[in-house]
Design a protein around this motif. Structure first.
Motif, PDB file in Angstrom:
ATOM      1  N   ARG A   1       0.869  -1.163  -0.004  1.00  0.00           N
ATOM      2  CA  ARG A   1       0.179  -0.023   0.150  1.00  0.00           C
ATOM      3  C   ARG A   1       0.882   1.110   0.080  1.00  0.00           C
ATOM      4  NH1 ARG A   1      -4.763   1.961   4.482  1.00  0.00           N
ATOM      5  NH2 ARG A   1      -5.713   3.467   2.926  1.00  0.00           N
ATOM      6  N   PRO A   2       1.453   1.524  -1.150  1.00  0.00           N
ATOM      7  CA  PRO A   2       2.323   2.838  -1.265  1.00  0.00           C
ATOM      8  C   PRO A   2       1.982   3.933  -0.483  1.00  0.00           C
ATOM      9  CG  PRO A   2       2.152   1.520  -3.355  1.00  0.00           C
ATOM     10  CD  PRO A   2       1.010   1.330  -2.373  1.00  0.00           C
ATOM     11  N   GLY A   3       2.761   4.398   0.015  1.00  0.00           N
ATOM     12  CA  GLY A   3       2.500   5.798   1.125  1.00  0.00           C
ATOM     13  C   GLY A   3       2.035   5.541   2.304  1.00  0.00           C
ATOM     14  N   HIS A   4       1.344   4.238   2.492  1.00  0.00           N
ATOM     15  CA  HIS A   4       0.703   4.016   3.828  1.00  0.00           C
ATOM     16  C   HIS A   4       1.598   2.782   4.467  1.00  0.00           C
ATOM     17  CE1 HIS A   4      -3.125   5.986   3.085  1.00  0.00           C
ATOM     18  NE2 HIS A   4      -2.636   5.617   1.890  1.00  0.00           N
TER      19      HIS A   4
ATOM     20  N   PHE B   1      -0.250   8.405  -4.382  1.00  0.00           N
ATOM     21  CA  PHE B   1      -0.409   6.794  -4.516  1.00  0.00           C
ATOM     22  C   PHE B   1      -1.837   6.425  -4.439  1.00  0.00           C
ATOM     23  CE2 PHE B   1       4.219   6.673  -3.223  1.00  0.00           C
ATOM     24  CZ  PHE B   1       4.553   6.217  -4.578  1.00  0.00           C
ATOM     25  N   ASP B   2      -2.493   6.964  -3.597  1.00  0.00           N
ATOM     26  CA  ASP B   2      -4.080   6.592  -3.427  1.00  0.00           C
ATOM     27  C   ASP B   2      -4.826   7.017  -4.699  1.00  0.00           C
ATOM     28  OD1 ASP B   2      -3.603   5.823  -0.748  1.00  0.00           O
ATOM     29  OD2 ASP B   2      -4.257   7.600   0.217  1.00  0.00           O
ATOM     30  N   ALA B   3      -4.552   7.987  -5.190  1.00  0.00           N
ATOM     31  CA  ALA B   3      -5.344   8.265  -6.535  1.00  0.00           C
ATOM     32  C   ALA B   3      -4.847   7.452  -7.559  1.00  0.00           C
ATOM     33  CB  ALA B   3      -4.974   9.957  -6.961  1.00  0.00           C
ATOM     34  N   LEU B   4      -3.731   6.989  -7.661  1.00  0.00           N
ATOM     35  CA  LEU B   4      -3.198   6.222  -8.798  1.00  0.00           C
ATOM     36  C   LEU B   4      -3.619   4.881  -8.602  1.00  0.00           C
ATOM     37  CD1 LEU B   4      -1.518   5.640 -11.351  1.00  0.00           C
ATOM     38  CD2 LEU B   4       0.467   5.503  -9.610  1.00  0.00           C
ATOM     39  N   PHE B   5      -3.869   4.351  -7.391  1.00  0.00           N
ATOM     40  CA  PHE B   5      -4.069   2.881  -7.186  1.00  0.00           C
ATOM     41  C   PHE B   5      -5.515   2.519  -6.615  1.00  0.00           C
ATOM     42  CE2 PHE B   5       0.521   3.241  -5.899  1.00  0.00           C
ATOM     43  CZ  PHE B   5       0.934   2.402  -7.026  1.00  0.00           C
ATOM     44  N   ARG B   6      -5.990   3.586  -5.747  1.00  0.00           N
ATOM     45  CA  ARG B   6      -7.367   3.223  -5.323  1.00  0.00           C
ATOM     46  C   ARG B   6      -8.350   4.215  -5.869  1.00  0.00           C
ATOM     47  NH1 ARG B   6      -6.692   1.264   0.757  1.00  0.00           N
ATOM     48  NH2 ARG B   6      -8.543   0.001   0.043  1.00  0.00           N
ATOM     49  N   GLY B   7      -8.322   5.517  -5.790  1.00  0.00           N
ATOM     50  CA  GLY B   7      -9.237   6.642  -6.094  1.00  0.00           C
ATOM     51  C   GLY B   7      -9.825   6.293  -7.415  1.00  0.00           C
ATOM     52  N   GLY B   8      -8.777   6.163  -8.551  1.00  0.00           N
ATOM     53  CA  GLY B   8      -9.137   5.814  -9.876  1.00  0.00           C
ATOM     54  C   GLY B   8      -9.825   4.464  -9.873  1.00  0.00           C
TER      55      GLY B   8
ATOM     56  N   GLY C   1      -9.974  -3.429  -3.775  1.00  0.00           N
ATOM     57  CA  GLY C   1      -8.761  -3.619  -4.707  1.00  0.00           C
ATOM     58  C   GLY C   1      -7.839  -2.510  -4.449  1.00  0.00           C
ATOM     59  N   GLY C   2      -6.589  -2.391  -5.426  1.00  0.00           N
ATOM     60  CA  GLY C   2      -5.912  -1.260  -5.249  1.00  0.00           C
ATOM     61  C   GLY C   2      -4.717  -1.555  -4.116  1.00  0.00           C
ATOM     62  N   ILE C   3      -4.523  -2.721  -3.612  1.00  0.00           N
ATOM     63  CA  ILE C   3      -3.690  -2.979  -2.463  1.00  0.00           C
ATOM     64  C   ILE C   3      -3.457  -4.371  -2.487  1.00  0.00           C
ATOM     65  CG2 ILE C   3      -5.563  -3.834  -0.847  1.00  0.00           C
ATOM     66  CD1 ILE C   3      -4.293  -2.549   1.517  1.00  0.00           C
ATOM     67  N   ILE C   4      -2.129  -4.704  -2.303  1.00  0.00           N
ATOM     68  CA  ILE C   4      -1.644  -6.280  -2.351  1.00  0.00           C
ATOM     69  C   ILE C   4      -1.921  -6.521  -0.716  1.00  0.00           C
ATOM     70  CG2 ILE C   4       0.404  -7.599  -2.636  1.00  0.00           C
ATOM     71  CD1 ILE C   4       1.222  -5.620  -4.539  1.00  0.00           C
ATOM     72  N   ARG C   5      -2.905  -7.417  -0.713  1.00  0.00           N
ATOM     73  CA  ARG C   5      -3.268  -7.955   0.777  1.00  0.00           C
ATOM     74  C   ARG C   5      -4.117  -9.227   0.537  1.00  0.00           C
ATOM     75  NH1 ARG C   5      -5.322  -3.620   4.723  1.00  0.00           N
ATOM     76  NH2 ARG C   5      -2.860  -3.171   4.775  1.00  0.00           N
ATOM     77  N   GLU C   6      -4.145  -9.930   1.605  1.00  0.00           N
ATOM     78  CA  GLU C   6      -4.871 -11.290   1.747  1.00  0.00           C
ATOM     79  C   GLU C   6      -6.150 -10.927   1.286  1.00  0.00           C
ATOM     80  OE1 GLU C   6      -5.710 -15.339   4.372  1.00  0.00           O
ATOM     81  OE2 GLU C   6      -4.494 -13.593   4.831  1.00  0.00           O
ATOM     82  N   GLY C   7      -7.102 -11.721   0.303  1.00  0.00           N
ATOM     83  CA  GLY C   7      -8.195 -11.495   0.048  1.00  0.00           C
ATOM     84  C   GLY C   7      -8.771 -10.350  -1.039  1.00  0.00           C
ATOM     85  N   ALA C   8      -7.753  -9.700  -1.453  1.00  0.00           N
ATOM     86  CA  ALA C   8      -7.962  -8.522  -2.236  1.00  0.00           C
ATOM     87  C   ALA C   8      -8.020  -9.206  -3.747  1.00  0.00           C
ATOM     88  CB  ALA C   8      -7.058  -7.215  -2.107  1.00  0.00           C
ATOM     89  N   PRO C   9      -8.546  -8.478  -4.747  1.00  0.00           N
ATOM     90  CA  PRO C   9      -8.177  -8.802  -6.067  1.00  0.00           C
ATOM     91  C   PRO C   9      -6.777  -8.864  -6.600  1.00  0.00           C
ATOM     92  CG  PRO C   9     -10.271  -7.078  -5.887  1.00  0.00           C
ATOM     93  CD  PRO C   9      -9.763  -7.329  -4.404  1.00  0.00           C
ATOM     94  N   ALA C  10      -6.517  -9.821  -6.990  1.00  0.00           N
ATOM     95  CA  ALA C  10      -5.171  -9.958  -7.418  1.00  0.00           C
ATOM     96  C   ALA C  10      -4.665  -9.181  -8.558  1.00  0.00           C
ATOM     97  CB  ALA C  10      -4.648 -11.284  -7.672  1.00  0.00           C
ATOM     98  N   ASP C  11      -4.519  -7.785  -8.741  1.00  0.00           N
ATOM     99  CA  ASP C  11      -4.275  -6.729  -9.482  1.00  0.00           C
ATOM    100  C   ASP C  11      -3.043  -6.184  -9.184  1.00  0.00           C
ATOM    101  OD1 ASP C  11      -6.809  -7.568 -10.327  1.00  0.00           O
ATOM    102  OD2 ASP C  11      -7.631  -5.587 -10.653  1.00  0.00           O
ATOM    103  N   PHE C  12      -1.863  -6.537  -9.985  1.00  0.00           N
ATOM    104  CA  PHE C  12      -0.569  -5.907  -9.442  1.00  0.00           C
ATOM    105  C   PHE C  12       0.290  -5.808 -10.763  1.00  0.00           C
ATOM    106  CE2 PHE C  12       0.028 -10.325  -8.973  1.00  0.00           C
ATOM    107  CZ  PHE C  12       1.458 -10.656  -9.403  1.00  0.00           C
ATOM    108  N   VAL C  13       1.388  -4.921 -10.268  1.00  0.00           N
ATOM    109  CA  VAL C  13       2.554  -4.955 -11.670  1.00  0.00           C
ATOM    110  C   VAL C  13       3.881  -5.256 -10.970  1.00  0.00           C
ATOM    111  CG1 VAL C  13       1.262  -3.055 -12.951  1.00  0.00           C
ATOM    112  CG2 VAL C  13       2.875  -2.343 -11.089  1.00  0.00           C
TER     113      VAL C  13
END
Length: 509
Positions: free
Chosen positions: A25-28, A379-386, A396-408
């Motif tokens: 969770r970049p920035g956090h 970072f929130d706007a790029l990953f989560r707000g949008g 989504g928008g976070i790498i954490r157990e149970g979240a949708p697996a969308d990552f780069v």
């Protein structure tokens, strides 16, 4: 004694990737090192540590990027001879754009986005044949499926003010010989609200993990009030999101002030359209008190700074968004600064504008707390707000157990010119990383980009096919081929310079 039979679907085998560095969770949260990402059934499972990180040196994992507002232009407008201009003039030039198959155009755009690390996008569809919207939308759905990114298709509702913000007859008064311009005599197809709703229902049958539907009233100046009010009610009933261009230019602001005496934001609030289901694109001319209302209603704003620069629209109201706590995302609008779909550069540009405008900047003094907070908010706007503008609140928008697996996964070799402290890594990512560093994109557990290239389609082949079609169209110039008409544009300028668009001929509420 009865026997219970397990009818649950078979559990897919887990997939895994290893990286040297992970920003969940970049920035956090601080970076994690030597991590294995594991996915089962399209969701993240718990992270684990790898024993031998040497083979993964230089790899960093981040949540997938979200493009909060776009038009899916496989061929940029400049490539077909449409130069940038103030929006109201530029829109009049789009008529010279050659027609392209919707699938080909969208697939090329989506593949280019995917290779830039974009895992989700709002697609505001510009129809090339108003009577073929359903067919074109099916092509876009097929493109979303082929490429593999998440696409929210905003079904366009329009019909008002096709030439300028006002009546065609009024515009004709600004031409010495209006009979010479076919725009005034051509019968234009106008899709009814009922047809738009029927198309929305038909497209809903195509919804999947990679293709969803939103209501897309194109903008208040192009949509009648009955449609706005109906779509607001339908959104409340169904939970379907709404996506709308809004106050992009000063001329649109002037038009809205003349036609909504109660204030356009108060009107939208009164009809129930302002809610967490609504995304407003651009909003360059939103006022401070209006931003406060948007914050209270949970509305998302898409900032599209490159497009605003190229089309002379103004600045996104970024300092007001931050001050009032309005949720926002970042959109490319099919008009990124270099036509390269690089949303990392777009984020960097917006952040730089903010740092120039935020309190303390004029004195050259911005507190360290403000700088860190800005980094987190971008970072929130790029990953989560949008992403919320596209998928809603899906976790989504976070790498954490149970979240949708969308990552780069990106390579940091190029940007790591010097060794830096671990705490400075997020700053480095936002300052130096670009699309050329993206190696892998995974969406819903499916590898969409591998070794920097799309896996579902061949972007070079799509680009070559589109280029062939465009060159053929441009070479077949006839007397009937639309061209940029400077006299026509001068008439439009005279219309707006006289403030004719501010003459209200309809009730304001």
């Amino acid at each position: 004694m009865s026997t219970l039979t397990n009818h649950s679907p078979a559990v897919a085998e887990p997939l895994s990737w290893s990286v040297e560095t992970l920003l969940a969770r970049p920035g956090h949260e601080r970076p994690l090192f030597n991590q294995r990402i594991t996915i089962r059934n399209g969701k993240f499972t718990p992270l684990s540590t790898i024993a031998d990180p040497s083979s993964e040196a230089g790899k960093i994992a981040l949540p997938a990027f979200a493009n909060a507002h776009d038009h899916g232009r496989g061929v940029p407008t400049l490539s077909v001879g449409i130069p940038d201009a103030p929006l109201e003039i530029w829109l009049s030039r789009l008529g010279i754009e050659p027609r392209m198959r919707a699938y080909l155009n969208a697939a090329c755009a989506f593949a280019r986005m995917a290779e830039a690390g974009i895992g989700s996008v709002v697609h505001c569809h510009n129809t090339q044949n108003g009577r073929a919207l359903l067919e074109e939308a099916r092509g876009v759905a097929a493109a979303a499926h082929a490429v593999g990114i998440r696409v929210a298709f905003a079904v366009p509702f329009a019909g008002e003010n096709p030439l300028v913000y006002g009546a065609d007859t009024k515009l004709a008064e600004y031409f010495p010989q209006p009979d010479l311009y076919p725009q005034f005599s051509t019968t234009r197809y106008r899709r009814t609200m009922e047809e738009g709703l029927a198309i929305t229902e038909a497209l809903a049958e195509l919804e999947s993990d990679t293709f969803t539907i939103q209501f897309g009233p194109v903008g208040p100046q192009w949509v009648d009030r009955k449609t706005l009010e109906t779509l607001s009610a339908r959104s409340a009933e169904t939970g379907r999101r709404v996506h709308m261009h809004f106050l992009e230019t000063k001329l649109q602001r002037d038009w809205a002030d003349a036609h909504f005496h109660e204030g356009i934001i108060h009107y939208l609030d009164r009809i129930g359209l302002l809610s967490p289901r609504l995304t407003l694109a651009h909003g360059c001319w939103l006022r401070d008190e209006e931003l406060q209302i948007l914050a209270e209603r949970g509305v998302i704003v898409s900032c599209n700074v490159s497009s605003n620069f190229r089309l002379s629209s103004g600045f996104p109201p970024i300092t007001g968004l931050l001050r009032h706590g309005v949720r926002f995302g970042i959109g490319l609008d099919g008009m990124s600064l270099e036509d390269d779909e690089d949303i990392l550069r777009e984020t960097r540009l917006l952040r730089g504008i903010t740092q120039s405008l935020c309190p303390g900047a004029e004195a050259g003094i911005i507190s360290s707390d403000n700088q860190e907070r800005l980094l987190t908010q971008y970072f929130d706007a790029l990953f989560r707000g949008g992403r919320e503008a596209i998928t809603g609140s899906d976790g989504g928008g976070i790498i954490r157990e149970g979240a949708p697996a969308d990552f780069v996964i990106a390579r940091t070799n190029r940007i790591m010119r010097n060794r830096i402290p671990d705490a400075a890594l997020p700053e480095l990512i936002l300052t130096r990383l670009t699309r050329q560093d993206i190696e892998t994109l995974v969406v819903g557990g499916k590898t969409v980009v591998h070794n920097g290239r799309c896996t579902g389609v061949s972007l070079p082949d799509l680009e070559n096919e589109l280029d062939t079609l465009i060159q053929k169209a441009l070479s077949q110039v006839t007397d009937l081929t639309p061209v940029i008409n400077r006299e026509w544009e001068d008439g439009i300028r005279r219309y707006y310079q006289s403030d004719a668009h501010c003459q209200n001929t309809v009730p304001s509420s």
